[in-house]
Design a protein around this motif. Structure first.
Motif, PDB file in Angstrom:
ATOM      1  N   ASN A  48       0.867  -1.178   0.000  1.00  0.00           N
ATOM      2  CA  ASN A  48       0.000   0.000   0.000  1.00  0.00           C
ATOM      3  C   ASN A  48       0.903   1.228   0.000  1.00  0.00           C
ATOM      4  O   ASN A  48       1.454   1.604   1.038  1.00  0.00           O
ATOM      5  CB  ASN A  48      -0.898  -0.022   1.235  1.00  0.00           C
ATOM      6  N   LEU A  49       1.098   1.837  -1.174  1.00  0.00           N
ATOM      7  CA  LEU A  49       2.014   2.969  -1.263  1.00  0.00           C
ATOM      8  C   LEU A  49       1.459   4.154  -0.504  1.00  0.00           C
ATOM      9  O   LEU A  49       0.321   4.582  -0.736  1.00  0.00           O
ATOM     10  CB  LEU A  49       2.264   3.340  -2.726  1.00  0.00           C
ATOM     11  N   ALA A  50       2.290   4.701   0.395  1.00  0.00           N
ATOM     12  CA  ALA A  50       1.860   5.804   1.251  1.00  0.00           C
ATOM     13  C   ALA A  50       2.373   7.150   0.776  1.00  0.00           C
ATOM     14  O   ALA A  50       1.733   8.178   0.999  1.00  0.00           O
ATOM     15  CB  ALA A  50       2.329   5.568   2.690  1.00  0.00           C
ATOM     16  N   LYS A  51       3.551   7.167   0.124  1.00  0.00           N
ATOM     17  CA  LYS A  51       4.120   8.454  -0.279  1.00  0.00           C
ATOM     18  C   LYS A  51       5.301   8.255  -1.218  1.00  0.00           C
ATOM     19  O   LYS A  51       5.874   7.162  -1.305  1.00  0.00           O
ATOM     20  CB  LYS A  51       4.567   9.256   0.939  1.00  0.00           C
ATOM     21  N   VAL A  52       5.635   9.342  -1.891  1.00  0.00           N
ATOM     22  CA  VAL A  52       6.848   9.430  -2.692  1.00  0.00           C
ATOM     23  C   VAL A  52       7.844  10.275  -1.914  1.00  0.00           C
ATOM     24  O   VAL A  52       7.511  11.359  -1.414  1.00  0.00           O
ATOM     25  CB  VAL A  52       6.573  10.081  -4.062  1.00  0.00           C
ATOM     26  N   LEU A  53       9.083   9.786  -1.800  1.00  0.00           N
ATOM     27  CA  LEU A  53      10.154  10.521  -1.143  1.00  0.00           C
ATOM     28  C   LEU A  53      11.223  10.858  -2.167  1.00  0.00           C
ATOM     29  O   LEU A  53      11.570  10.019  -3.002  1.00  0.00           O
ATOM     30  CB  LEU A  53      10.775   9.694  -0.007  1.00  0.00           C
ATOM     31  N   LEU A  54      11.751  12.072  -2.092  1.00  0.00           N
ATOM     32  CA  LEU A  54      12.757  12.512  -3.055  1.00  0.00           C
ATOM     33  C   LEU A  54      14.018  12.986  -2.348  1.00  0.00           C
ATOM     34  O   LEU A  54      13.942  13.827  -1.442  1.00  0.00           O
ATOM     35  CB  LEU A  54      12.216  13.650  -3.912  1.00  0.00           C
ATOM     36  N   THR A  55      15.170  12.462  -2.796  1.00  0.00           N
ATOM     37  CA  THR A  55      16.439  12.970  -2.277  1.00  0.00           C
ATOM     38  C   THR A  55      16.804  14.296  -2.935  1.00  0.00           C
ATOM     39  O   THR A  55      17.338  15.193  -2.294  1.00  0.00           O
ATOM     40  CB  THR A  55      17.589  11.974  -2.497  1.00  0.00           C
ATOM     41  N   HIS A  56      16.531  14.400  -4.246  1.00  0.00           N
ATOM     42  CA  HIS A  56      16.776  15.639  -4.981  1.00  0.00           C
ATOM     43  C   HIS A  56      15.989  15.599  -6.278  1.00  0.00           C
ATOM     44  O   HIS A  56      15.321  14.593  -6.559  1.00  0.00           O
ATOM     45  CB  HIS A  56      18.273  15.875  -5.209  1.00  0.00           C
ATOM     46  N   ALA A  57      16.058  16.679  -7.050  1.00  0.00           N
ATOM     47  CA  ALA A  57      15.116  16.821  -8.154  1.00  0.00           C
ATOM     48  C   ALA A  57      15.737  16.718  -9.547  1.00  0.00           C
ATOM     49  O   ALA A  57      15.160  17.216 -10.511  1.00  0.00           O
ATOM     50  CB  ALA A  57      14.354  18.138  -8.025  1.00  0.00           C
ATOM     51  N   HIS A  58      16.891  16.066  -9.672  1.00  0.00           N
ATOM     52  CA  HIS A  58      17.367  15.763 -11.016  1.00  0.00           C
ATOM     53  C   HIS A  58      16.401  14.785 -11.678  1.00  0.00           C
ATOM     54  O   HIS A  58      15.813  13.920 -11.014  1.00  0.00           O
ATOM     55  CB  HIS A  58      18.778  15.165 -10.961  1.00  0.00           C
ATOM     56  N   ILE A  59      16.281  14.867 -12.987  1.00  0.00           N
ATOM     57  CA  ILE A  59      15.219  14.150 -13.684  1.00  0.00           C
ATOM     58  C   ILE A  59      15.316  12.634 -13.537  1.00  0.00           C
ATOM     59  O   ILE A  59      14.298  11.938 -13.484  1.00  0.00           O
ATOM     60  CB  ILE A  59      15.186  14.557 -15.177  1.00  0.00           C
ATOM     61  N   ASP A  60      16.533  12.080 -13.452  1.00  0.00           N
ATOM     62  CA  ASP A  60      16.657  10.628 -13.317  1.00  0.00           C
ATOM     63  C   ASP A  60      16.208  10.136 -11.944  1.00  0.00           C
ATOM     64  O   ASP A  60      16.004   8.939 -11.740  1.00  0.00           O
ATOM     65  CB  ASP A  60      18.078  10.151 -13.627  1.00  0.00           C
ATOM     66  N   HIS A  61      16.034  11.060 -10.998  1.00  0.00           N
ATOM     67  CA  HIS A  61      15.539  10.716  -9.667  1.00  0.00           C
ATOM     68  C   HIS A  61      14.079  11.110  -9.471  1.00  0.00           C
ATOM     69  O   HIS A  61      13.388  10.510  -8.654  1.00  0.00           O
ATOM     70  CB  HIS A  61      16.391  11.402  -8.592  1.00  0.00           C
TER      71      HIS A  61
END
Length: 213
Positions: A48-61
């Motif tokens: 059950n996916l609860a959220k998206v987490l991002l380390t940084h905003a480069h497109i490959d991430h």
């Protein structure tokens, strides 16, 4: 906590899905692309996916962030607000690198040093580690001594700093002051390539190891 690394995009970026054993609540970290792979894994494991987490905003991430949100209806947490300009540049990055599907997005929660993120019974600590990008963050699961470090640190290397607003001295400071003190036995998942330990990098890494002056 369990996790699965799923390389995505032509850059073979290490997207990682973390989930709580007890609740099957999950978080996807750095969904750069290949959303079908990510959806298939989440479905197969009945997560059950609860959220998206991002380390940084480069497109490959971050390229498939909005697609994940559209599919699962979940919030976005991260990165630090200093990466807003990289989010704004996703359409330009898309053209430059030939990504077929990537959109800018609006994060629901900017993250800072000392913040915590939760899904199920899992808590991840947030460390602000600029240098590769000005708004890069790292996620740390203390009970299992596991860190998701994005493009801050790699086995035998460190993140590039020749992108806009990158800074080498800041990156080295982030690694030495925020990551290495977490302990030599901490395993880390980098944004690309194989996992490693902070202890191995603290001693042998040619950019931040003990022999570097």
């Amino acid at each position: 906590m369990q996790y699965q690394i799923i390389p995505v995009t032509p850059f073979q970026q290490n997207c990682t899905i973390f989930w709580c054993d007890e609740t099957l609540r999950a978080a996807v970290v750095d969904p750069g692309g290949d959303i079908d792979k990510l959806i298939a894994f989440i479905t197969e494991k009945k997560l059950n996916l609860a959220k998206v987490l991002l380390t940084h905003a480069h497109i490959d991430h971050a390229g498939a962030t909005q697609a994940m949100v559209d599919h699962f209806g979940v919030p976005i947490e991260g990165p630090h607000i200093e990466d807003q300009f990289w989010i704004d540049l996703i359409p330009e990055q898309k053209q430059r690198f030939g990504f077929s599907h990537a959109e800018a997005f609006k994060t629901d929660r900017w993250l800072e040093q000392g913040d915590k993120v939760h899904f199920g019974n899992i808590e991840l600590e947030v460390y602000f580690c600029p240098g590769h990008t000005p708004g890069h963050v790292v996620f740390f699961h203390r009970p299992s001594k596991l860190a998701q470090v994005g493009d801050v640190l790699f086995r035998g290397s460190v993140g590039r700093t020749d992108f806009p607003r990158g800074d080498s001295a800041t990156l080295i400071k982030s690694i030495k002051e925020n990551l290495f003190p977490l302990g030599d036995d901490v395993r880390f998942i980098p944004g690309h390539g194989p996992m490693g330990t902070f202890g191995e990098e603290r001693i042998h890494n040619p950019y931040v190891g003990e022999g570097v002056r």
